[in-house]
Scaffold this motif. Sequence first.
Motif, PDB file in Angstrom:
ATOM      1  N   LEU A  31       0.830  -1.198   0.000  1.00 23.03           N
ATOM      2  CA  LEU A  31       0.000   0.000   0.000  1.00 23.03           C
ATOM      3  C   LEU A  31       0.868   1.253   0.000  1.00 23.03           C
ATOM      4  CD1 LEU A  31      -2.792  -1.157   2.472  1.00 23.03           C
ATOM      5  CD2 LEU A  31      -2.748  -1.309  -0.015  1.00 23.03           C
ATOM      6  N   THR A  32       2.006   1.191   0.677  1.00 20.33           N
ATOM      7  CA  THR A  32       2.950   2.319   0.678  1.00 20.33           C
ATOM      8  C   THR A  32       3.518   2.528  -0.716  1.00 20.33           C
ATOM      9  OG1 THR A  32       3.517   1.858   2.981  1.00 20.33           O
ATOM     10  CG2 THR A  32       5.067   3.199   1.731  1.00 20.33           C
ATOM     11  N   VAL A  33       3.849   1.447  -1.405  1.00 25.97           N
ATOM     12  CA  VAL A  33       4.369   1.537  -2.778  1.00 25.97           C
ATOM     13  C   VAL A  33       3.330   2.192  -3.678  1.00 25.97           C
ATOM     14  CG1 VAL A  33       5.009   0.161  -4.810  1.00 25.97           C
ATOM     15  CG2 VAL A  33       6.027  -0.348  -2.592  1.00 25.97           C
ATOM     16  N   ASN A  39       2.327   9.450  -6.191  1.00 29.24           N
ATOM     17  CA  ASN A  39       3.041  10.721  -6.036  1.00 29.24           C
ATOM     18  C   ASN A  39       4.242  10.827  -6.968  1.00 29.24           C
ATOM     19  OD1 ASN A  39       1.766  12.321  -3.745  1.00 29.24           O
ATOM     20  ND2 ASN A  39       1.863  10.255  -2.891  1.00 29.24           N
ATOM     21  N   ASP A  40       4.217  10.050  -8.055  1.00 28.14           N
ATOM     22  CA  ASP A  40       5.259  10.065  -9.088  1.00 28.14           C
ATOM     23  C   ASP A  40       6.648   9.700  -8.573  1.00 28.14           C
ATOM     24  OD1 ASP A  40       3.520  10.686 -11.186  1.00 28.14           O
ATOM     25  OD2 ASP A  40       3.609  12.826 -10.695  1.00 28.14           O
ATOM     26  N   ILE A  41       6.690   8.890  -7.529  1.00 22.16           N
ATOM     27  CA  ILE A  41       7.964   8.338  -7.061  1.00 22.16           C
ATOM     28  C   ILE A  41       7.969   6.904  -7.558  1.00 22.16           C
ATOM     29  CG2 ILE A  41       9.388   7.783  -5.050  1.00 22.16           C
ATOM     30  CD1 ILE A  41       7.801  10.062  -3.599  1.00 22.16           C
ATOM     31  N   ASN A  42       8.628   6.677  -8.705  1.00 23.90           N
ATOM     32  CA  ASN A  42       8.499   5.388  -9.385  1.00 23.90           C
ATOM     33  C   ASN A  42       9.813   4.636  -9.571  1.00 23.90           C
ATOM     34  OD1 ASN A  42       9.587   7.082 -11.274  1.00 23.90           O
ATOM     35  ND2 ASN A  42       7.842   7.021 -12.658  1.00 23.90           N
ATOM     36  N   ARG A  43      10.892   5.170  -9.037  1.00 19.86           N
ATOM     37  CA  ARG A  43      12.173   4.465  -9.122  1.00 19.86           C
ATOM     38  C   ARG A  43      12.479   3.832  -7.773  1.00 19.86           C
ATOM     39  NH1 ARG A  43      16.561   8.013 -11.973  1.00 19.86           N
ATOM     40  NH2 ARG A  43      17.486   5.955 -12.129  1.00 19.86           N
ATOM     41  N   PRO A  44      12.939   2.567  -7.775  1.00 21.58           N
ATOM     42  CA  PRO A  44      13.167   1.858  -6.519  1.00 21.58           C
ATOM     43  C   PRO A  44      14.062   2.601  -5.529  1.00 21.58           C
ATOM     44  CG  PRO A  44      13.289   0.334  -8.351  1.00 21.58           C
ATOM     45  CD  PRO A  44      13.178   1.706  -8.943  1.00 21.58           C
ATOM     46  N   GLY A  45      15.150   3.188  -6.000  1.00 25.14           N
ATOM     47  CA  GLY A  45      16.046   3.915  -5.099  1.00 25.14           C
ATOM     48  C   GLY A  45      15.344   5.072  -4.413  1.00 25.14           C
ATOM     49  N   ALA A  46      14.530   5.794  -5.167  1.00 24.40           N
ATOM     50  CA  ALA A  46      13.774   6.919  -4.597  1.00 24.40           C
ATOM     51  C   ALA A  46      12.735   6.417  -3.602  1.00 24.40           C
ATOM     52  CB  ALA A  46      13.108   7.717  -5.716  1.00 24.40           C
ATOM     53  N   MET A  47      12.134   5.267  -3.883  1.00 28.29           N
ATOM     54  CA  MET A  47      11.146   4.698  -2.965  1.00 28.29           C
ATOM     55  C   MET A  47      11.781   4.403  -1.613  1.00 28.29           C
ATOM     56  SD  MET A  47       9.020   2.069  -5.369  1.00 28.29           S
ATOM     57  CE  MET A  47       8.077   2.622  -6.776  1.00 28.29           C
ATOM     58  N   VAL A  48      12.945   3.748  -1.653  1.00 27.01           N
ATOM     59  CA  VAL A  48      13.656   3.407  -0.413  1.00 27.01           C
ATOM     60  C   VAL A  48      14.024   4.676   0.346  1.00 27.01           C
ATOM     61  CG1 VAL A  48      15.780   2.391   0.509  1.00 27.01           C
ATOM     62  CG2 VAL A  48      14.487   1.177  -1.234  1.00 27.01           C
ATOM     63  N   ASN A  49      14.455   5.713  -0.369  1.00 30.34           N
ATOM     64  CA  ASN A  49      14.846   6.967   0.270  1.00 30.34           C
ATOM     65  C   ASN A  49      13.668   7.712   0.903  1.00 30.34           C
ATOM     66  OD1 ASN A  49      17.538   6.603  -0.425  1.00 30.34           O
ATOM     67  ND2 ASN A  49      17.339   7.750  -2.332  1.00 30.34           N
ATOM     68  N   HIS A  50      12.459   7.507   0.391  1.00 35.37           N
ATOM     69  CA  HIS A  50      11.294   8.229   0.887  1.00 35.37           C
ATOM     70  C   HIS A  50      10.567   7.537   2.033  1.00 35.37           C
ATOM     71  CE1 HIS A  50      11.647  10.794  -2.682  1.00 35.37           C
ATOM     72  NE2 HIS A  50      10.855  11.632  -2.040  1.00 35.37           N
ATOM     73  N   LYS A  57      15.894  -4.901  -0.412  1.00 38.85           N
ATOM     74  CA  LYS A  57      15.526  -6.311  -0.561  1.00 38.85           C
ATOM     75  C   LYS A  57      14.014  -6.499  -0.435  1.00 38.85           C
ATOM     76  CE  LYS A  57      16.081 -10.862   1.397  1.00 38.85           C
ATOM     77  NZ  LYS A  57      16.321 -11.643   2.568  1.00 38.85           N
ATOM     78  N   VAL A  58      13.432  -5.929   0.597  1.00 42.13           N
ATOM     79  CA  VAL A  58      11.997  -6.076   0.827  1.00 42.13           C
ATOM     80  C   VAL A  58      11.210  -5.387  -0.286  1.00 42.13           C
ATOM     81  CG1 VAL A  58      10.106  -5.437   2.388  1.00 42.13           C
ATOM     82  CG2 VAL A  58      12.228  -6.360   3.311  1.00 42.13           C
ATOM     83  N   LEU A  59      11.671  -4.203  -0.699  1.00 42.97           N
ATOM     84  CA  LEU A  59      11.006  -3.489  -1.782  1.00 42.97           C
ATOM     85  C   LEU A  59      11.012  -4.316  -3.066  1.00 42.97           C
ATOM     86  CD1 LEU A  59       9.647  -1.002  -3.039  1.00 42.97           C
ATOM     87  CD2 LEU A  59      11.951  -0.135  -3.519  1.00 42.97           C
ATOM     88  N   GLU A  61      11.170  -7.528  -3.437  1.00 45.06           N
ATOM     89  CA  GLU A  61      10.246  -8.658  -3.303  1.00 45.06           C
ATOM     90  C   GLU A  61       8.803  -8.190  -3.504  1.00 45.06           C
ATOM     91  OE1 GLU A  61      11.040 -10.330   0.535  1.00 45.06           O
ATOM     92  OE2 GLU A  61      13.022 -11.062  -0.058  1.00 45.06           O
ATOM     93  N   CYS A  62       8.485  -7.054  -2.914  1.00 48.79           N
ATOM     94  CA  CYS A  62       7.142  -6.477  -3.028  1.00 48.79           C
ATOM     95  C   CYS A  62       6.845  -6.110  -4.484  1.00 48.79           C
ATOM     96  CB  CYS A  62       7.058  -5.251  -2.125  1.00 48.79           C
ATOM     97  SG  CYS A  62       5.498  -4.373  -2.209  1.00 48.79           S
ATOM     98  N   LEU A  63       7.772  -5.436  -5.119  1.00 47.24           N
ATOM     99  CA  LEU A  63       7.588  -5.042  -6.519  1.00 47.24           C
ATOM    100  C   LEU A  63       7.440  -6.263  -7.417  1.00 47.24           C
ATOM    101  CD1 LEU A  63      10.172  -2.124  -6.693  1.00 47.24           C
ATOM    102  CD2 LEU A  63       7.675  -1.907  -6.761  1.00 47.24           C
ATOM    103  N   LYS A  64       8.245  -7.282  -7.168  1.00 47.08           N
ATOM    104  CA  LYS A  64       8.192  -8.503  -7.977  1.00 47.08           C
ATOM    105  C   LYS A  64       6.818  -9.161  -7.884  1.00 47.08           C
ATOM    106  CE  LYS A  64      10.330 -12.998  -8.563  1.00 47.08           C
ATOM    107  NZ  LYS A  64      11.224 -14.012  -8.017  1.00 47.08           N
ATOM    108  N   ARG A  65       6.277  -9.272  -6.668  1.00 47.60           N
ATOM    109  CA  ARG A  65       4.938  -9.873  -6.498  1.00 47.60           C
ATOM    110  C   ARG A  65       3.879  -9.053  -7.241  1.00 47.60           C
ATOM    111  NH1 ARG A  65       6.647 -11.073  -1.205  1.00 47.60           N
ATOM    112  NH2 ARG A  65       5.847  -9.084  -0.457  1.00 47.60           N
ATOM    113  N   ASN A  66       3.971  -7.747  -7.144  1.00 49.27           N
ATOM    114  CA  ASN A  66       2.997  -6.884  -7.809  1.00 49.27           C
ATOM    115  C   ASN A  66       3.089  -6.992  -9.327  1.00 49.27           C
ATOM    116  OD1 ASN A  66       1.266  -4.879  -6.061  1.00 49.27           O
ATOM    117  ND2 ASN A  66       3.168  -5.258  -4.947  1.00 49.27           N
ATOM    118  N   VAL A  67       4.290  -7.163  -9.845  1.00 52.41           N
ATOM    119  CA  VAL A  67       4.469  -7.360 -11.283  1.00 52.41           C
ATOM    120  C   VAL A  67       3.897  -8.723 -11.691  1.00 52.41           C
ATOM    121  CG1 VAL A  67       6.187  -7.710 -13.112  1.00 52.41           C
ATOM    122  CG2 VAL A  67       6.432  -5.786 -11.520  1.00 52.41           C
ATOM    123  N   GLU A  68       4.144  -9.756 -10.884  1.00 54.04           N
ATOM    124  CA  GLU A  68       3.632 -11.097 -11.189  1.00 54.04           C
ATOM    125  C   GLU A  68       2.105 -11.117 -11.243  1.00 54.04           C
ATOM    126  OE1 GLU A  68       5.398 -13.544  -8.161  1.00 54.04           O
ATOM    127  OE2 GLU A  68       7.302 -13.692  -9.239  1.00 54.04           O
TER     128      GLU A  68
END
Length: 114
Positions: A31-33, A39-50, A57-59, A61-68
């Motif tokens: 839900l955070t992703v 909010n147009d934060i769509n790059r993994p590095g920026a997500m972790v920073n925000h 690692k957790v991000l 895994e989360c992104l991979k499941r959502n893509v699947e």
Amino acid sequence: MKKTVKQFSKKSAPERTARMVETIYGCKWSLTVYQLLANDINRPGAMVNHVEGLTTKVLNECLKRNVEFGILERLTFNEIPPRVEYKVTEFGQKFLRILDELEKLQQEIDGDVF
């Protein structure tokens, strides 16, 4: 005159849909992703920073499941250094509307006093 009684079979939750909802809701970061993407934060590095406490690692895994599940799409750009972004798919937009309705239902339940 004999009355006919209609027999109904047991209705169960759709297996794949139920698994998808359980998996997404079970991941405390999904839900955070979605909020980040809204909010147009769509790059993994920026997500972790925000987000405090979110690890790469957790991000991933989360992104991979959502893509699947087809909720998110992974976009890879042929650049140096490589750039990866995520966006919500058309199916994902529908899924997020359902999650919004679930949230509204929960708010109604929380507002009721028994």
